[in-house]
Design a protein around this motif. Structure first.
Motif, mmCIF file in Angstrom:
data_model
loop_
_atom_site.group_PDB
_atom_site.id
_atom_site.type_symbol
_atom_site.label_atom_id
_atom_site.label_comp_id
_atom_site.label_asym_id
_atom_site.label_seq_id
_atom_site.Cartn_x
_atom_site.Cartn_y
_atom_site.Cartn_z
ATOM 1 N N LEU A 18 51.331 14.109 92.570
ATOM 2 C CA LEU A 18 51.964 14.160 91.251
ATOM 3 C C LEU A 18 50.912 14.110 90.144
ATOM 4 N N THR A 19 49.884 13.306 90.333
ATOM 5 C CA THR A 19 48.827 13.192 89.325
ATOM 6 C C THR A 19 48.108 14.527 89.122
ATOM 7 N N GLU A 20 47.832 15.233 90.204
ATOM 8 C CA GLU A 20 47.168 16.533 90.089
ATOM 9 C C GLU A 20 48.043 17.543 89.356
ATOM 10 N N ILE A 21 49.329 17.480 89.583
ATOM 11 C CA ILE A 21 50.257 18.370 88.879
ATOM 12 C C ILE A 21 50.251 18.068 87.381
ATOM 13 N N ILE A 22 50.252 16.800 87.049
ATOM 14 C CA ILE A 22 50.235 16.390 85.634
ATOM 15 C C ILE A 22 48.922 16.821 84.979
ATOM 16 N N ARG A 23 47.820 16.645 85.685
ATOM 17 C CA ARG A 23 46.519 17.071 85.139
ATOM 18 C C ARG A 23 46.535 18.560 84.803
ATOM 19 N N GLY A 24 47.171 19.337 85.657
ATOM 20 C CA GLY A 24 47.234 20.774 85.427
ATOM 21 C C GLY A 24 48.097 21.174 84.256
ATOM 22 N N ALA A 25 48.936 20.237 83.771
ATOM 23 C CA ALA A 25 49.849 20.528 82.668
ATOM 24 C C ALA A 25 49.310 20.078 81.311
ATOM 25 N N ILE A 26 48.186 19.360 81.319
ATOM 26 C CA ILE A 26 47.628 18.821 80.080
ATOM 27 C C ILE A 26 46.251 19.427 79.833
ATOM 28 N N PRO A 27 45.998 19.953 78.641
ATOM 29 C CA PRO A 27 44.684 20.539 78.332
ATOM 30 C C PRO A 27 43.547 19.561 78.598
ATOM 31 N N MET A 28 42.461 20.042 79.155
ATOM 32 C CA MET A 28 41.339 19.191 79.511
ATOM 33 C C MET A 28 40.790 18.406 78.322
ATOM 34 N N LYS A 29 40.726 19.059 77.171
ATOM 35 C CA LYS A 29 40.175 18.358 76.003
ATOM 36 C C LYS A 29 41.049 17.183 75.582
ATOM 37 N N MET A 30 42.364 17.270 75.849
ATOM 38 C CA MET A 30 43.269 16.172 75.528
ATOM 39 C C MET A 30 43.143 15.059 76.563
ATOM 40 N N GLN A 31 42.871 15.424 77.814
ATOM 41 C CA GLN A 31 42.691 14.413 78.852
ATOM 42 C C GLN A 31 41.480 13.538 78.556
ATOM 43 N N ALA A 32 40.487 14.126 77.943
ATOM 44 C CA ALA A 32 39.257 13.390 77.647
ATOM 45 C C ALA A 32 39.436 12.397 76.503
ATOM 46 N N LEU A 33 40.457 12.608 75.669
ATOM 47 C CA LEU A 33 40.649 11.776 74.479
ATOM 48 C C LEU A 33 41.459 10.521 74.753
ATOM 49 N N GLY A 34 42.459 10.621 75.632
ATOM 50 C CA GLY A 34 43.356 9.498 75.866
ATOM 51 C C GLY A 34 43.022 8.747 77.138
ATOM 52 N N GLY A 35 44.014 7.958 77.608
ATOM 53 C CA GLY A 35 43.851 7.233 78.858
ATOM 54 C C GLY A 35 44.136 8.155 80.034
ATOM 55 N N HIS A 36 44.513 7.574 81.132
ATOM 56 C CA HIS A 36 44.805 8.364 82.331
ATOM 57 C C HIS A 36 45.966 9.317 82.038
ATOM 58 N N PRO A 37 45.823 10.605 82.363
ATOM 59 C CA PRO A 37 46.856 11.588 82.010
ATOM 60 C C PRO A 37 48.210 11.345 82.663
ATOM 61 N N ALA A 38 48.239 10.625 83.782
ATOM 62 C CA ALA A 38 49.501 10.396 84.484
ATOM 63 C C ALA A 38 50.224 9.136 84.020
#
Length: 312
Positions: A184-204
């Protein structure tokens, strides 16, 4: 694994409960009995503690921790929204203090088999606070339609990418049933832009929170409890509630405000004619937050907020 949970805002809760040695106190989210253990130590005048929790593991740990006080303690496996019925079963009409700590315990997060964590790749998607329930997080992820997934993630996770996450989940499960936290975490990562993942906490984090709230009906349970709880307090009795995210805190804050200022008359009316009188007062005008010292020793206390209400 040993049931371990560091009680948040422990000193503050004990102070605000204003414990009477001969009083009756209820911990509606008992956990490992960290708060309850400190409460019962102060019941030196024959007071009584009722501890409620849905989690069988929590109750076992609490029973052991409170063994020295077993004559003053009653433990019940139930949901805190059934507090009135629980108290009635033991001949208790009202309490002098009630506590809710709405956070997920460290034990639940740290045991992969419970399925609450997004940090363990092979953890199952469970998330049941009461393991007697049949529905699991895996069922929600694999059976909810895209619109319901979107609603859940947007409302309970407050995630700006809710629509895209829901779309990716539905697309992925068409190929294979989603069964683990890692999948599920990998699916969520694929749905969120990488630059946004770097700004916040864990994407999941937000999606897992949303699924947990949906599965356990956490906000519905809280609102049901609040609609009835003031009647369960003696005059001068206090209700302490610790929340960990904005949705819970908003509900608690709004309820306390309504109980303190129940008048529904239009503002232009010179006097109140609706007849609704205050049922108590908010003891804490602003939420009580963990000290810097507590935060240094327990990073999971970061989002905790304590609000206190006293019945008139």
């Amino acid at each position: 694994m040993e049931f371990r949970h560091t009680s948040v805002l422990l000193d503050e809760v004990i102070e605000y409960l204003n414990i009477k040695p001969d009083g009756v106190y209820v911990d509606g989210t008992l956990g490992g009995a960290g708060h309850a253990g400190e409460i019962v130590k102060r019941l030196t005048g024959g007071g009584r503690l009722i501890g409620i929790d849905q989690d069988a593991d929590a109750l076992l740990a609490a029973k052991e921790r409170l063994l020295a006080y077993q004559d003053q303690v009653t433990l019940v496996r139930s949901n805190y929204c059934r507090m009135r019925e629980v108290l009635k079963e033991f001949g208790i009409d009202k309490a002098d203090g009630i506590l809710l700590d709405l956070g997920v315990s460290s034990y639940q997060l740290d045991v992969p088999e419970r399925g609450f964590t997004y940090r363990e790749e092979h953890a199952p998607l469970d998330m049941r606070m009461d393991q007697r329930g049949e529905l699991t997080a895996e069922d929600i992820v694999n059976t909810y339609c895209e619109a319901d997934l979107f609603r859940m993630i947007r409302e309970y996770g407050e995630d700006r990418f809710a629509k895209n996450i829901a779309k990716h989940i539905v697309r992925a499960r068409q190929k294979k049933r989603i069964q683990t936290a890692g999948e599920l975490t990998e699916i969520i990562r694929g749905a969120i832009p990488m630059k946004m993942q770097a700004l916040g906490g864990h994407p999941a984090k937000r999606t897992f929170q949303a699924i947990r709230i949906e599965l356990n009906h956490e906000l519905d349970v809280l609102e049901e409890f609040l609609s009835d709880v003031t009647d369960l307090l003696h005059p001068g009795g206090r209700l302490c509630i610790i929340t960990f995210h904005s949705l819970e805190d908003r509900i608690v804050k709004g309820h306390f405000r309504k109980e303190e200022h129940p008048c529904t008359c239009p503002r232009e009316f010179p006097v109140c004619v609706c007849g609704k009188e205050p049922r108590g007062r908010c003891v804490t005008r602003k939420p009580v937050l963990p000290s810097q010292e507590e935060l240094a020793g327990n990073k999971r206390a970061k989002s905790a907020k304590l609000r206190v209400f006293e019945r008139k």
